[in-house]
Structure formats: structure tokens, C-alpha cells
Design a protein around this motif. Structure first.
Motif: not given
Length: 464
Positions: A399-420
Motif C-alpha cells: 500500500p505504500d507503493n513499494k514494488v518488488t520483483h521476484y524470479l524463482n523465489g529470489e528478489k530481483i529488484l525493488e523500487y517505489v512508484r512515484g518516488s523521485q
């Protein structure tokens, strides 16, 4: 009777009563204690055998001790007996901060491998003292790789105590496997294979510098009857490998299937209110984009969910063909005017080796599992599985707009929508001309038709 005899008789009576109460208590608790069986008598390795490598297993102070040995592949001490459903508890300690070990469950032996010494394969509970801290995760030894790395449960990474004995609990009941480390819930997998097999203790292969370090196992016990599962958190993330099915735990946690494995219910074309009449196929529990000319939305076109989502936990499996390109998009509003694929944030699905898109963009930000044209995914090759095999993707938007991508269970990237940082990336991307790109309050989930053959299954979502 004199007082001395009376006192003596009273003492005998009291002692007898105490003994009776003690025996009654023992008799009452006995069925619980009897439900555990020791797998190691503390004196011999009867019922066990060594396979795989040449690392020795000895007995010291009622413990099984494996010694790490240079120049040998993974070595295992395995039970001669096979087990179906069980609860296993064991205490483990490793020497060294860069070593590794594991506990095999329902595993098997390829006896012809390793020049006849055999190769063990099957589900393993990881013992990992390194900074990665994946102890209690579930790894499929010599077969499918990681099923439940601890990127899926980061809070459990602190459960393991380096240099100390750690209590490991493993429940393998039916198609479910769950683990605890020092009473902390760590991993949970629903699998479709291996309903029986042996239990094994691992000494991992090592670089020469770790030669002679040891791993200790003690208090190894098992239950095989009248199994009572331990309580588990209701909102725990499960890896469910049963296609297009929700487990009881997932249903209680609020997950919903987005694809039922049988028809297009819940999906429609991004161009109309109907599901495409061509370009897509649903067969054998799989929904597939059919190959055409490799162009964006030139055949059946993209498909989207009927419903829109704000914050969610989305899981899906995908399978690429050689040279294929596709994607899973989210926060798709259909408000942007475009002749190609609908606009949205995209979890890139790509054959990085054969498709030219992998070399376009900036610094690999169009490669597998990247946020397309914006953020490059972790380039670690470990979670990337080859063309023609199933990969597990996951996108979590909180809900705080943090987004995380996983591939086969491993965290692959993260970012915050709308951040600078996000806005700066959009400003130098192909999306720079779209007003407030990627910042919609809600949107559809989209499967992309890029003209290449790509398949999907096991698509599920939980609203957060």
C-alpha cells in the motif's frame, strides 16, 4: 505397634504413593514420548550409509560428525529406510562462516552417477551460516534448484545462530513441507512429486581452504504416526507447485486464482470486452500466446483481467520458447493511446540469449524480470532457468507503493512508484511522454502478446 514401626510403615506408604503417582504420570506421558523414534543411537551408524562423495562421517560424544574434505563432491549420510509422512527434528552446528550443509527429505539416489558413488537428489532443508542466511530454506538438490529461498521470508534470516547448535524441525505431510529454525517458521512448499524417500545429512563440497572443518548433528528423531502439525502463521507465503490450485492455507490467506486452467473466465482483450478469438490457446491447464510475427499485439493482442488492483501479491509461472518476448504488466489503465501493446509497468519476460531486446535499452533494463526500460534486474544467473522450463515470477505492490520483483523465489529488484528516483528513470525512458506513467491508483493485470510463443499457468493474486 510402637511409634518407630508406625513411622516406618507411614514412610513406606508415602513412598509407595509417590512411586505410584510417578508411574502414573510416566504412563500418561508415555504415548507422546513413544511417538518419537531416534534415528541415531549415539553409538553407531547402524541404519545409515555414505554415498556421493568421500567426506567421512564419524561419531563423537553421541553426535554424527561430518568432516569437510577437499577434492570431493557433495557427500551424504542417508538412511537405509525410506519415509513417507513424518515430522523430523535435529540439532545442527557448523564450523566456519562460509560453509554449507543440509538435510535431505524424501530424497533419492542415482546410483550410477559419480563413478558409482551415487548422486543424491531431492528436497533439502538448507543449513547456511553465510551472510546470505538462507537456513531453513528448501532447495531441490541436483534437480530443480531453489524452491523456497529466504528472500521470500526475510524476517526468518535471523533465526540461525552461527557457531551454535540450531534446532531444525521439518514436517513432510502429504504434499506439504514446512520448516522451522529455532522455533521460527521459515518455509512452506506444496509439491507435486516425491511422496516418499530417504532422509540424509550433507557435507557440502568445499574449496581447499575449508578442508577439515566439521558439521555436527545430534538429537535426530522422527515421528511417522499420529502426526500433529505445528501451528503456522495464516498469512505465510507458500510456494504452491500444484498448477492452478489454491491450497487451504492460500484460501484462508485471501488468495484468488486469476486463471482457472480451463477457460478464459476473468480475462478479456485489451481491445474489447471479449476474449480474443485468435492468438491465444487454453489447453492442458496452460494459457499460451501463439506465435505470429514477433510484433506487439499484431495477432490476438494483449489480454487483461476484468478486475483492477491497487496493492497486491501476484504470482505466476511462465515458460519461454527460443527467442521469445512477452511480459506481465500491471497498473494498466487503457487510457493511453497506443497502436501496439497496452501501456503499463512491465515485468519483462524474455529469452535474454536469443532476443535482441536484451541488448537494447540501458544497462540491460530490458532483460528477464527487469522493470522494462526502467530498472535492470539482478544479473545473478542462479535464478534464471533455461528456455523450455517453467519459471516462477512474483510481483508484490504494498500500500505504500513499494514494488518488488521476484524470479524463482529470489528478489530481483525493488523500487517505489512515484518516488523521485522512479520519476527520474521515467524521464529518460520510452515512457517519458506518458503523463504520470506508472502512478495510477489502480489498474488491470496484463499478459502480453508480442508475437512469440509463451505460456502461463498458476496465476494467483492476493489483495493487500
Amino acid at each position: 505397634m510402637n511409634k518407630t514401626k508406625q513411622l516406618f510403615t507411614l514412610r513406606i506408604f508415602v513412598s509407595a504413593c509417590c512411586l505410584s503417582l510417578f508411574l502414573f504420570a510416566c504412563q500418561r506421558d508415555k504415548p507422546v514420548e513413544d511417538n518419537w523414534q531416534s534415528l541415531f543411537d549415539g553409538k553407531s551408524l547402524e541404519g545409515w550409509k555414505s554415498v556421493g562423495g568421500d567426506a567421512p562421517y564419524t561419531i563423537e560424544d553421541s553426535m554424527i560428525v561430518g568432516t569437510m574434505t577437499k577434492g570431493t563432491p557433495n557427500s551424504f549420510l542417508i538412511t537405509e529406510k525410506e519415509y513417507v509422512d513424518f515430522i523430523l527434528e535435529v540439532e545442527v552446528k557448523l564450523e566456519g562462516a562460509t560453509t554449507n550443509s543440509g538435510i535431505q527429505t524424501r530424497s533419492h539416489l542415482d546410483s550410477a552417477a559419480n563413478d558409482g558413488k551415487g548422486r543424491v537428489y531431492g528436497r533439502q532443508v538448507e543449513i547456511d551460516p553465510t551472510p546470505r542466511a538462507w537456513t531453513g530454506g528448501i532447495y531441490d538438490e541436483a534437480r530443480r534448484g531453489w524452491l523456497y529461498p529466504l528472500d521470500l521470508n526475510e524476517s526468518a534470516k535471523t533465526a540461525f545462530k552461527a557457531g551454535e547448535f540450531n534446532h531444525i524441525r521439518i514436517e513432510a505431510i502429504g504434499n506439504e513441507m514446512r520448516t522451522w529454525v529455532n522455533d521460527v517458521p521459515v518455509s512452506a512448499v506444496i509439491d507435486t512429486i516425491d511422496n516418499s524417500g530417504f532422509i540424509g545429512l550433507q557435507v557440502h563440497s568445499i574449496p581447499d581452504s575449508l578442508d577439515g572443518l566439521k558439521v555436527y548433528f545430534k538429537n535426530i528423531k522422527i515421528q511417522t504416526e499420529n502426526l500433529i502439525p505445528k501451528d503456522f502463521p495464516q498469512d505465510f507465503y507458500w510456494v504452491n507447485l500444484a498448477s492452478n490450485q489454491l491450497s487451504e492455507q492460500e484460501e484462508k490467506a485471501g488468495y484468488q486464482l486469476l486463471f482457472n486452467g480451463q477457460n478464459s473466465d476473468g480475462w478479456r482483450s485489451a481491445r474489447s470486452e471479449q476474449f480474443p478469438e485468435k492468438g491465444w490457446e487454453i489447453k492442458d491447464g496452460i494459457i499460451s500466446v501463439l506465435p505470429s510475427d514477433g510484433g506487439e499485439s499484431t495477432n490476438g493482442g494483449d489480454i487483461i483481467t476484468n478486475e483492477q488492483y491497487t496493492a497486491f501479491d501476484l504470482s505466476f509461472e511462465f515458460r519461454l520458447t527460443e527467442g521469445a518476448n512477452s511480459g506481465v504488466k500491471y497498473f494498466v489503465t487503457l487510457q493511453e493511446q497506443t497502436s501496439g501493446s497496452a501501456i503499463g509497468l512491465e515485468y519483462q519476460i524474455l529469452d535474454d540469449e536469443k532476443h535482441p531486446d536484451a541488448k537494447m535499452g540501458r544497462d540491460g533494463n530490458r532483460t528477464l524480470a527487469s522493470l522494462y526500460d526502467l530498472i535492470t534486474s539482478d544479473r545473478n544467473p542462479r535464478p534464471r532457468r533455461g528456455v523450455g522450463t517453467w519459471n516462477r515470477g512474483r510481483i508484490v505492490v504494498t500500500p505504500d507503493n513499494k514494488v518488488t520483483h521476484y524470479l524463482n523465489g529470489e528478489k530481483i529488484l525493488e523500487y517505489v512508484r512515484g518516488s523521485q528516483d522512479f520519476l527520474d528513470l521515467v524521464a529518460i525512458s520510452k515512457y517519458k511522454d506518458w503523463d504520470k506513467f506508472g502512478q495510477a491508483e489502480k489498474g488491470h493485470i496484463l499478459l502480453q502478446d508480442h508475437g512469440d510463443a509463451v505460456s502461463f499457468r498458476n496465476i494467483k493474486i492476493k489483495k493487500l
